[in-house]
Design an enzyme around this catalytic site. Structure first.
Site, short mmCIF file in Angstrom:
data_model
loop_
_atom_site.label_atom_id
_atom_site.label_comp_id
_atom_site.label_asym_id
_atom_site.label_seq_id
_atom_site.Cartn_x
_atom_site.Cartn_y
_atom_site.Cartn_z
N ARG A 63 0.82 -1.20 0.00
CA ARG A 63 0.00 0.00 0.00
C ARG A 63 0.86 1.26 0.00
O ARG A 63 0.54 2.26 -0.65
CB ARG A 63 -0.91 -0.01 1.23
CG ARG A 63 -1.85 1.20 1.27
CD ARG A 63 -2.64 1.23 2.56
NE ARG A 63 -3.57 2.35 2.55
CZ ARG A 63 -3.81 3.13 3.60
NH1 ARG A 63 -3.19 2.91 4.74
NH2 ARG A 63 -4.67 4.11 3.52
N HIS A 67 0.59 4.50 -2.57
CA HIS A 67 0.37 5.87 -2.13
C HIS A 67 1.52 6.78 -2.54
O HIS A 67 1.34 8.00 -2.60
CB HIS A 67 0.14 5.91 -0.63
CG HIS A 67 -1.25 5.54 -0.23
ND1 HIS A 67 -1.98 6.25 0.71
CD2 HIS A 67 -2.06 4.55 -0.65
CE1 HIS A 67 -3.18 5.71 0.84
NE2 HIS A 67 -3.25 4.66 0.03
N ASP A 75 8.40 8.47 -6.50
CA ASP A 75 9.62 9.22 -6.20
C ASP A 75 9.95 9.25 -4.72
O ASP A 75 10.78 10.04 -4.27
CB ASP A 75 9.51 10.65 -6.74
CG ASP A 75 8.46 11.49 -6.02
OD1 ASP A 75 7.66 10.91 -5.25
OD2 ASP A 75 8.43 12.71 -6.22
N ASN A 95 -3.67 9.27 4.76
CA ASN A 95 -2.46 8.61 5.24
C ASN A 95 -2.29 8.64 6.74
O ASN A 95 -1.70 7.72 7.32
CB ASN A 95 -1.23 9.29 4.61
CG ASN A 95 -1.12 9.05 3.12
OD1 ASN A 95 -1.58 8.04 2.60
ND2 ASN A 95 -0.50 9.99 2.42
N HIS A 193 -6.38 -5.66 -2.23
CA HIS A 193 -7.18 -5.79 -1.01
C HIS A 193 -7.46 -7.26 -0.69
O HIS A 193 -8.29 -7.56 0.17
CB HIS A 193 -8.49 -5.02 -1.14
CG HIS A 193 -8.32 -3.54 -1.07
ND1 HIS A 193 -9.37 -2.64 -1.22
CD2 HIS A 193 -7.22 -2.77 -0.89
CE1 HIS A 193 -8.92 -1.41 -1.11
NE2 HIS A 193 -7.61 -1.46 -0.92
#
Length: 346
Positions: A63, A67, A75, A95, A193
């Site tokens: 995950r 994100h 990056d 987050n 998931h």
């Protein structure tokens, strides 16, 4: 003369592609073959060690990669802590108190630095850790494209626009399209998931007052609804964790799609993939539910597609994944206009 003109046009076309994609054009699975040939095994060993102490970490690292990549490409910006120049993406609503695994990446980075100082980017370490996590959980393996630079800033505004577990299929599709991914990628990457956890607060609205109807989400299996009401009673602790896949919660397989067929998708954004009438996503769900090989093959391709989201210009090889190097010249616009990430899996 015609041949010379054709060659010139081809050369100009290739130069245009290179300039458009920047460091993107340099990505290669053999990027570190001469400078850090053991990097993949170092990362895999670090992930495996973390797994021995934390069964959730494989899903969490996967995950974390999602994100990162959905904010102007992979990056490593999600790994940055607060600085005097920018606010960390870790504080963005999707987050905060949710993404995890930073200490594992720190530990792996330390091992990589010992073997190959100032050579491997944190962004590439995160990409390798995601592949190792999927494979260690029983999923496919693939050759990770490498050669990314670490970004110089974070973008908390962009991180706040991650696809939401409350999103409709139309919103999800639009958000994926905004970063160059299609509905196949949407259904396939949602299949991550198949392992991990989600907090009650990300789906409790489906259990009693869905869309202000004073009734549960009609697409939710009634037996599963009763189970979830036990785990997440109204007014209860919203941070309680629940398995995203109620059958094999720590294994990377195709059971996620079987669950959707049984109306046992935990998040609204999961069940939307099947329960939205006429949606382009439905055939993919049906196919993956009956054919794990097809899902694995598609997942590998979609992970590569996501890893190829164009990167901004500039960057460096961070020594510490949590902060830019002290001699960096930070360009506050290098992450401007970033976009979305994935939702509430743990």
């Amino acid at each position: 003369m015609a041949c010379s003109t054709t060659s010139l046009l081809l050369a100009l076309a290739l130069l245009f592609v290179y300039l458009c994609h920047g460091s993107q054009a340099q990505l290669s699975p053999s990027f570190y073959n001469s400078t850090c040939p053991n990097v993949s095994s170092i990362v895999s060993s670090g992930v495996q060690q973390a797994q021995s102490n934390d069964t959730r970490i494989l899903a969490s690292l996967t995950r974390l990669f999602f994100h990162d990549c959905f904010i102007n490409g992979c990056d490593g910006s999600i790994l940055l802590d607060n600085s005097t120049s920018f606010q960390t993406e870790k504080d963005a609503v999707p987050n905060k108190n949710s993404v995890r695994g930073f200490e594992v990446i720190d530990s792996i980075k330390s091992s990589v630095e010992s073997a190959c100082p100032q050579t491997v980017s944190c962004a590439d370490i995160l990409a390798l850790a995601a592949e190792a996590s999927v494979n260690l959980a029983g999923g496919p393996s693939w050759s990770v494209l490498l050669g990314r630079k670490d970004g110089l800033v974070a973008n908390i505004t962009a991180a706040g626009n991650l696809p939401s577990p409350f999103d409709t299929i139309a919103n999800l599709s639009a958000k994926f399209a905004a970063v160059g991914l299609n509905d196949t990628d949407l259904v396939t990457l949602s299949g991550a998931h198949t392992f991990g956890r989600a907090q009650c607060k990300f789906f409790s609205g489906r259990l009693a007052n869905f869309n202000n109807t004073s009734s549960p989400d009609p697409t939710l299996n009634t037996t599963y609804l009763a189970v979830l009401n036990q785990s997440c009673p109204q007014g209860g602790n919203g941070s309680v964790l629940n398995n995203l896949d109620l059958t094999t919660p720590d294994t990377f397989d195709n059971k996620y799609y079987s669950n959707l067929l049984n109306h046992e998708g935990l998040l609204q954004s999961d069940q939307e993939l099947l329960s939205t009438s006429g949606a382009d996503t439905v055939p993919f769900v049906n196919n993956f539910a009956s054919n794990q090989t097809a899902f694995f093959e598609s997942f590998v391709q979609s992970m590569i597609n996501m890893g190829n989201i164009p990167l901004p210009g500039g960057g460096e090889i961070r020594i510490n994944c949590r902060q830019v190097n002290t001699n960096s010249s930070v360009n506050l616009d290098s992450k401007a206009g970033g976009d979305m990430g994935l939702d509430a899996s743990m």
